[in-house]
Scaffold this active site. Structure first.
Site, PDB file in Angstrom:
ATOM      1  CB  SER A 176      -0.964  -0.045   1.197  1.00 57.18           C
ATOM      2  OG  SER A 176      -1.991   0.903   1.060  1.00 57.18           O
ATOM      3  CD  GLU A 224      -1.885  -3.254  -4.105  1.00 57.25           C
ATOM      4  OE1 GLU A 224      -3.119  -3.246  -3.876  1.00 57.25           O
ATOM      5  OE2 GLU A 224      -1.101  -2.514  -3.491  1.00 57.25           O
ATOM      6  CG  HIS A 261      -5.163  -3.028  -0.421  1.00 57.14           C
ATOM      7  ND1 HIS A 261      -4.262  -2.689  -1.410  1.00 57.14           N
ATOM      8  CD2 HIS A 261      -4.986  -2.127   0.583  1.00 57.14           C
ATOM      9  CE1 HIS A 261      -3.578  -1.610  -1.017  1.00 57.14           C
ATOM     10  NE2 HIS A 261      -4.004  -1.258   0.175  1.00 57.14           N
TER      11      HIS A 261
END
Length: 308
Positions: free
Chosen positions: A108, A203, A273
């Site tokens: 992230s 992602e 995630h």
């Protein structure tokens, strides 16, 4: 399983889900591991896990640790790592951490730190589960846990999955990437690695397909995609389509990407995630093979924790 030492870091957002973080600590301890630097979990300034100075010092102090942990683990993502990149002591971190059996793990917002370290020092880190969101989840994913330990203790990271891609073939290159929004935020800065043979894995979360396509167009028009051998797409979660989209979804984005770049786009990897996510070494040498919708990725040259 061998007892490992974890050192927690929080370069990004305050951990608003405190119960999850402490659940993660207890799970790791129950498995026989040591978990250090616990004060980082509760530290807070505005929306961040401490002031910029506190979070920066925590990263730079990794170079001063008398004894290195096995694993440096990000507590969570959010936002805040970008504010620190220009002041990270890359020289000291390279001197202390490069070629050491240490796994620096997170994803992230942590992607910004990982890519900056890769660009400035050559340090290979792991796009991997984090304390609160993964190890502290209400139900710990066996898939995620299994892939995490396999990646950190094996000389070859091996992942295979079924992909709906129409592409087939074999490609070799440098595996890199992570969160797409963070990758794009580094374009034009010294913190984005430059590879001529990249295998780019991406992602994201809370991003509509048109935003993902817009970011990929930015990568294309910046000349970055022209230097890639292949693109692997992970999970793109928490997105709601509407009638207005009229069929424009992620498969439309991947099709457009193939048509406009000529690159193979290998979809459907459990990476990102979602609760189930693989662990990948960013900066490792990789080989990607796809035949009859079966994809296989192997990566080598990453740090390996001693023992099994």
């Amino acid at each position: 399983m061998i007892s490992r030492s974890f050192h927690l870091v929080s370069p990004s957002g305050y951990c608003h889900n405190q119960p999850a973080a402490w659940r993660g600590v207890e799970r790791l301890r129950a498995a026989g591991h040591q978990v250090n630097n616990l004060e980082t979990i509760t530290r807070r300034f505005q929306r961040f896990a401490g002031t910029d100075a506190e979070r920066l010092a925590e990263l730079n102090q990794l170079a001063q640790l008398e004894s290195l942990p096995d694993i440096v683990l990000a507590v969570r993502g959010g936002y805040g790592a970008s504010r620190l990149l220009a002041q990270i002591d890359y020289v000291a971190l390279q001197r202390r951490l490069l070629n050491q059996p240490l796994a620096l793990c997170g994803h992230s917002d942590f992607t910004a730190v990982q890519l900056a370290l890769l660009a400035q020092t050559g340090l290979i880190t792991f796009s991997a589960p984090m304390l609160a969101g993964n190890f502290g989840a209400e139900t710990l994913s066996d898939f995620t846990q299994r892939h995490f330990w396999q990646a950190l203790t094996s000389p070859t990271v091996h992942v295979d999955w079924r992909s709906e891609t129409p592409d087939s073939g074999s490609w070799q290159g440098t595996l890199w990437g992570g969160n797409l929004a963070m990758i794009c935020s580094l374009i034009g800065t010294p913190w984005l690695p430059q590879f001529e043979d990249g295998i780019l894995v991406i992602e994201d979360v809370n991003e509509h397909p048109f935003r993902i396509e817009r970011m990929l167009i930015q990568l294309q028009q910046s000349g970055i995609l022209a230097r890639q051998r292949a693109i692997i797409t992970g999970s793109f979660t928490s997105t709601a389509l509407s009638d207005y989209d009229n069929g424009f979804d992620f498969s439309s984005v991947w099709r457009y990407l193939r048509e406009t770049t000529g690159l193979p786009v290998i979809t459907d990897l459990a990476f990102g995630h979602d609760a189930d996510t693989v662990t990948l070494p960013l900066g490792a040498r990789a080989q990607l093979r796809v035949a009859n919708h079966q994809a296989e990725l192997q990566a080598t040259g990453h740090p390996i924790l001693p023992g099994q």
